[in-house]
Design an enzyme around this catalytic site. Sequence first.
Site, short mmCIF file in Angstrom:
data_model
loop_
_atom_site.label_atom_id
_atom_site.label_comp_id
_atom_site.label_asym_id
_atom_site.label_seq_id
_atom_site.Cartn_x
_atom_site.Cartn_y
_atom_site.Cartn_z
N GLU A 50 -0.02 83.45 37.95
CA GLU A 50 -0.14 83.36 36.49
C GLU A 50 -1.43 84.07 36.12
O GLU A 50 -2.52 83.56 36.38
CB GLU A 50 -0.17 81.90 36.05
CG GLU A 50 -0.34 81.69 34.56
CD GLU A 50 -0.47 80.21 34.20
OE1 GLU A 50 -0.94 79.94 33.07
OE2 GLU A 50 -0.12 79.34 35.02
N ASP A 95 -7.87 76.53 26.52
CA ASP A 95 -8.67 76.69 27.73
C ASP A 95 -9.87 75.76 27.75
O ASP A 95 -10.60 75.62 26.76
CB ASP A 95 -9.16 78.13 27.85
CG ASP A 95 -8.02 79.11 28.05
OD1 ASP A 95 -6.93 78.65 28.42
OD2 ASP A 95 -8.22 80.31 27.83
#
Length: 261
Positions: free
Chosen positions: A49, A60
């Site tokens: 990924e 994030d």
Amino acid sequence: MSAVAAAIDAAHAQGRGALIGYLPIGYPDLETSIEAAVTLAEAGVDILELGPPYSDPVMDGPVIQEATNAALEAGFRMRDTFTAVREVTARTDIPALVMTYWNPVVQYGVSRYADDLRAAGGAGLITPDITPDAAADWLAESARTGLDRVFLAAPSSTDDRLAMIVRETTGFVYTVSTMGITGERAQLDAAARALVARLREHGAERACVGIGVSNADHVRSVLEYADGAIVGTALVRALRDGGLDGLAAAARELVAGTVRG
């Protein structure tokens, strides 16, 4: 069958669950990020990924934000995504998904993005901030190009939304273990197990759990009920603190947790 689905099924045939490893493209520089992705493949990770840095990464956590900010400051450009995917897929045999927020895809052009990703050897996209009902262009372009489209399912998702996600996702459903940003957790939220069960009720053949998976014990726990475990922060931290050798060691340890009893 897609390359991503085939990789998950191949792991199952070997008595394992799949391990999906995330790394940001361009960290600490483009060349090293390519070597890092190859390192994960050589350590036994089943699916890559790869994340293009983005200036507003709403999902994030701090470790990944630090890395992506460094990549942006080092001069990352959108074209580097396709360079990285092309070089990684030329040197490995495992599928490489791109995890991207949707705005950069729109700015680049959805059709052009799909064509360039396919030409680079990419397997598809993970799109954390768009749902199938808002992704008509991507549904059409992924179908045209044969790219996988991986959508996210969260514990808060309604049954109607889960049914839609299962219907439109290919490869696997990205199952969010907890509400919130990525990062390591001392314990995985039990909501992940319940969410995978709900996805199965809606017909999901492959569900992989991410967000909070950070060590081999977490991987083992996830693979009691899911088809794959997704690890990001722990790998980015290992690369930051130990370079490629540290990353390889961390990946091998995580891979050891994929073997089912």
